[in-house]
Design an enzyme around this catalytic site. Structure first.
Site, PDB file in Angstrom:
ATOM      1  N   ASP A  83       0.700  -1.222   0.037  1.00  0.00           N
ATOM      2  CA  ASP A  83      -0.060   0.108  -0.052  1.00  0.00           C
ATOM      3  C   ASP A  83       0.752   1.119  -0.050  1.00  0.00           C
ATOM      4  OD1 ASP A  83      -2.340   1.537  -0.045  1.00  0.00           O
ATOM      5  OD2 ASP A  83      -3.104   0.282   1.638  1.00  0.00           O
TER       6      ASP A  83
ATOM      7  N   GLU B 214       3.203   5.113  -3.683  1.00  0.00           N
ATOM      8  CA  GLU B 214       3.662   6.078  -4.942  1.00  0.00           C
ATOM      9  C   GLU B 214       4.929   6.633  -4.595  1.00  0.00           C
ATOM     10  OE1 GLU B 214      -0.653   5.231  -4.423  1.00  0.00           O
ATOM     11  OE2 GLU B 214       0.793   6.038  -2.919  1.00  0.00           O
TER      12      GLU B 214
ATOM     13  N   ASP C 248      -8.014   4.291  -3.778  1.00  0.00           N
ATOM     14  CA  ASP C 248      -8.969   4.492  -2.740  1.00  0.00           C
ATOM     15  C   ASP C 248     -10.160   5.208  -3.570  1.00  0.00           C
ATOM     16  OD1 ASP C 248      -7.534   3.144  -0.698  1.00  0.00           O
ATOM     17  OD2 ASP C 248      -6.779   5.040  -0.072  1.00  0.00           O
TER      18      ASP C 248
END
Length: 971
Positions: free
Chosen positions: A565, A568, A642
């Site tokens: 998760d 980035e 998300d």
């Protein structure tokens, strides 16, 4: 060693010269250039003061792939690529002809013309047809910059798309786009946007832009969106210079709002929120309205770009054009194209309800883009040593993607269970909750293969410890053993690259210099309330140390797969891009400006290489929120982050998944149901409850036809029995969809075999298979799942039908009824509550496996072959042990299946290959489907028209004569 000699001379290579070239430089008189032969190309040095380019290097990686590098320095330094891992392919023929100022470099497939008097490269096929060319004279640009004390360049390269074709790729966007030509796309990793710098057209051309920094893809003259003050604004009273902004603290009550005049709307990042009126606070009942008129000096289609967290409505010229919601903390991008005439005033009303204590909102615009500008495609990067890109030639889109994977690495197979159904939520809070949830799936006979533990399984202040909280997970090894042995379910766990300052592991990593420093120095707390930072994944020693930590504390417990998760990396959500880079600096690979987008790639590398070393025969599986060129080689799939639980978000996921898949990475998924939900769904009345159930039903139906099938989200949760009670229409529809996925597993796993063996793509934009059908190529809400299934998700509440375009030059069968339709037409297809419209292409073979509740419950000893006639068909049934890497050594089997439509004959061919545990015999049940003889889809039945026993030897079957079409009907 000089880079021109870096390839081994064992490669067979033949030069045919227009002039006799030696290994030394050949001076060309007044031509203004010097050139050198390379093992697989040519290096040219320019001395033309008109150009900033000083060195151009053109090298063939294969007969169909050309590597171009250019520098404004006198020498071209070569550095290892993070994306590209290929070496030149086996022996191939090259030749160079030098007729200054023109140098022509060619392979058997390509001709590359280097016009040194124009600073231009042109790419042509072997017959001399122009494929793509750089813009002459000014297409290549270098601008000196200093980054972290290091001299670099802002670079850009313009390509002229002479074919006037559509372009596809570049990874995920959340704008509902598949054709990216003429669009302005910033390649900067964000939650919900994972970029891949590879794009291609249907005119046989692909481009891999080998730069790991933030880049821009756009028409030549477009450098991004502008603030509103670039337009002529008038407020609600007609006064020039701004729009009237009205800030209401609570839209439900009358009161004295704050009114001011504003000529830009930019609450984009955390620092921008301080520009809100001091007396105005963000909350779920706040509302801001901007009103006035807008004039432009241009005529044509203008594009407004909204970034919104909360509720947004936009009225243009009195008409409501935008009505969206997105969770306040993770804003969405919304495009609003409108036609404007120069000098004409257009009334606009923008209404924003923040819907939270931390919300973000901005409005930008772009002028009309001319057709001439659309034909000039520009890649620009903010930090580089050189311009560096690969031109890929291919006969069709699949061969272009093959070229991408040749450069950046093949996609290995996932374990077979990964193609079944996964259940996840944000988040399971205890060991007992996980076991109870899985037990309920098994009790209700709902197919399931994977349960996912999302974040916060650690003690509250121990993020980065990679340890379970013993109060809530007293026996994690026992839990995982129970999942494996009693329930036959696999276990995936979320691992962030994040360390709390209070975590037990922090000090050793910090003292070793393995963590990014700035966020700790800033003492910036996350949303839980602790100070944190991320590890430097660009450092090989740190990657190994991080994996060793994960291995010791998680993998050894029996964890099956990894959920990476915030990759980035999202060190601080909603920070400006500049701040995000500062939080990474310095990296082991240089300034963050140079490598910003590549963090997810090296983070994946840590897990893939680590697991393969300690468990070399257990297949790696990674799910990551971000991606980069080459992610597929590390067994990484990507999900779309998300997103919101709205119909609009679901519709956008169709284009998002197609665009990502067309970028070369074959495995994509999303949160079925969307991640974040509106308050009306969290505490629903009867109407909201019905809408929620239908939204979940339609999203499951879409998700079953994606490469990976997983449900996830915040409350209300996505388990089938939390959505609706057993026996209800909603429950039955979702259960049908789940079971359908499992019947399709022989088809899906064979497609995965094609991905590995032949670089295929599962989720296929229609331009891949119907490039000559302009209507099909323009669709953003339909796609092929494998070669056979045309999938048309339903994304409108209470819709019981939808328009479906059936691509031309083939026939189509409704999957459920077997009814035949002619291609090249739009039909109103039925979409009852229990399924979405899916059509099967004529000339397809669709294998259906047994009804199972997990992938390895029983071997596929009986397979139904649905043969859709009307064209020749072929399908190869791929099988292996589903768990190990033995397939990399050839331990797999292929059963070629062919249908000859002229002779109406099916051949189940000789089995090729073998593997441990392979079925020696099985039964094939044949269902013949044509206009005269149809089969309604039966989820549970194994009936058919013919039954044959197969032992690996070839079998031929003739369609029964009474199934044939009358001559008049078949002609």
């Amino acid at each position: 060693m000089h880079s021109r000699n870096r390839y081994s001379l064992v490669w067979t290579f033949m030069w045919v010269m227009g002039f006799a070239l030696s290994s030394c430089a050949q001076q060309q008189g007044t031509s203004g250039m010097t050139y050198y032969p390379l093992t697989h190309g040519v290096e040219i040095h320019l001395q033309d003061s008109r150009f900033t380019t000083r060195v151009i290097r053109v090298e063939a990686v294969s007969p169909t792939i050309i590597h171009v590098q250019a520098s404004t320095e006198d020498t071209l330094d070569v550095f290892p690529s993070l994306m590209v891992v290929s070496q030149p392919s086996a022996a191939f023929r090259c030749q160079v002809q030098a007729r200054p100022p023109l140098v022509i470099f060619s392979t058997d497939s390509l001709q590359v013309q280097i016009h040194t008097d124009k600073d231009q490269i042109r790419f042509l096929d072997a017959e001399g047809q122009l494929l793509l060319e750089e813009k002459a004279y000014t297409g290549r640009q270098f601008k000196p910059v200093t980054v972290g004390g290091k001299p670099l360049y802002q670079v850009s390269q313009v390509f002229v798309d002479t074919a006037r074709d559509a372009w596809y790729g570049l990874g995920e966007n959340q704008l509902g786009l598949t054709n990216i030509k003429g669009q302005i796309i910033e390649l900067a990793q964000h939650n919900t946007e994972a970029f891949v710098p590879f794009a291609w057209n249907t005119h046989h051309s692909g481009l891999l832009w080998d730069n790991n920094g933030i880049s821009l893809f756009s028409p030549e003259a477009c450098t991004g969106y502008s603030e509103l003050n670039g337009l002529e604004l008038r407020n609600a009273d007609g006064q020039p210079g701004a729009l009237t902004a009205t800030y209401e603290q609570d839209f439900r009550r009358t009161g004295d709002p704050i009114v001011r005049q504003e000529n830009h709307i930019a609450y984009t990042y955390l620092p921008d929120l301080k520009h809100l009126p001091p007396a105005f606070t963000l909350n779920p009942y706040a509302q801001v309205t901007w009103e006035g008129t807008i004039r432009s000096p241009y005529t044509g289609e203008h594009t407004f770009l909204f970034t919104v967290g909360g509720y947004l409505k936009v009225w243009w010229n009195g008409k409501l054009l935008v009505d969206r919601w997105r969770q306040s903390w993770n804003p969405a991008s919304v495009l609003m194209p409108v036609h404007m005439r120069a000098g004409e005033a257009y009334p606009i009303k923008i209404q924003w309800r923040p819907d939270g204590s931390e919300s973000f909102f901005s409005v930008k615009w772009h002028r009309p883009i001319s057709e001439a500008e659309r034909q000039r495609l520009r890649f620009a990067s903010e930090a580089a040593r050189n311009i560096d890109y690969y031109f890929v030639y291919g006969a069709n889109p699949d061969s272009l993607i093959t070229g991408y994977r040749y450069l950046t690495g093949s996609a290995p197979l996932f374990p077979r269970w990964a193609y079944g159904f996964w259940q996840s939520r944000e988040h399971y809070a205890s060991q007992q909750e996980i076991l109870d949830m899985v037990a309920r799936f098994r009790q209700q006979h709902v197919p399931l293969d994977n349960i996912v533990q999302d974040w916060f399984y650690w003690k509250k202040d121990q993020w980065g410890s990679q340890q379970f909280d013993p109060a809530r997970y007293p026996d994690p090894r026992g839990m995982i053993d129970t999942l494996h042995n009693r329930y036959h379910v696999h276990f995936m766990i979320s691992v962030w690259p994040k360390f709390y300052e209070t975590a037990s592991t922090f000090r050793s990593f910090w003292d070793s210099g393995w963590l990014y420093r700035q966020n700790i120095w800033d003492q910036q707390k996350d949303w839980v309330g602790y100070v944190s930072t991320f590890y430097d994944a660009f450092n090989g020693r740190v990657r190994k140390a991080f994996w060793n930590l994960v291995d010791e504390r998680l993998f050894k417990l029996g964890v099956d797969a990894w959920w990476l998760d915030a990759s980035e990396p999202d060190i601080l959500s909603n920070a400006t891009i500049g701040k995000r880079k500062a939080l990474m600096n310095p990296t082991a690979a240089g300034p963050a400006d140079e490598v910003f987008n590549a963090y997810p790639l090296v983070n994946e590398q840590a897990f893939y290489e680590g697991q393969r070393q300690v468990a070399p025969d257990q297949r790696v599986f990674i799910l990551t929120r971000s991606a980069w060129g080459g992610s597929q080689r590390y067994a990484a799939a990507t999900w779309s982050g998300d997103i919101g639980a709205t119909w609009a978000d679901m519709k956008n996921q169709i284009a998002t998944g197609v665009s990502f898949s067309m970028s070369g990475i074959p495995y994509w998924t999303m949160d079925i149901g969307g991640f974040a939900t509106e308050s009306r769904f969290q505490h629903p009345d009867t109407a909201a409850q019905h809408e929620w159930q239908e939204l979940m039903t339609r999203w499951y139906q879409f998700g079953a036809f994606c490469p990976l099938f997983r449900a996830h989200g915040q409350a209300p949760y996505r388990e089938i029995f939390t959505i609706a009670a057993p026996g209800t229409d909603t429950y039955n529809a979702i259960l049908f969809t789940d079971r359908l996925r499992y019947r399709l597993l022989p088809y899906i796993y064979s497609l995965a075999g094609e991905v590995y063996l032949h670089h295929s793509t599962l989720m296929r934009g229609l331009a891949m298979d119907f490039p000559d059908d302009s209507t099909a190529c323009e669709l953003t809400d339909a796609y092929l799942f494998g070669p056979a299934l045309l999938v048309n998700p339903v994304y409108t509440y209470q819709a019981r039908s939808r328009n479906v375009y059936l691509p031309a030059h083939t026939g189509w069968y409704d999957l459920y009824s077997g009814k035949y339709f002619t291609g090249g037409q739009t039909i109103q297809a039925g979409a009852p509550y229990d399924h979405i419209p899916v059509f099967v292409k004529a000339g397809s073979i669709l294998p259906l496996g047994p009804a199972v509740e997990y992938t390895d419950q029983k071997p596929a000893d009986t397979i139904v072959l649905q043969v859709y006639t009307g064209a020749d068909a072929q399908f190869t049934l791929y099988e292996d042990d589903g768990r190990s890497y033995a397939y990399e050594k050839g331990a797999y089997s292929l059963i070629p299946i062919r249908y000859d439509d002229q002779h109406q004959r099916l051949t189940i061919g000789q089995r090729e290959g073998s593997f441990a545990g392979m079925l020696q015999k099985r039964v094939f049940i044949i269902r013949w489907i044509n206009q005269a003889h149809t089969w309604k889809f039966d989820l549970y039945g194994h009936e058919g028209d013919q039954l044959v026993e197969y032992d690996g030897r070839a079998i031929q079957l003739q369609m029964p004569r009474n199934f044939h079409l009358p001559q008049s009907a078949s002609s």
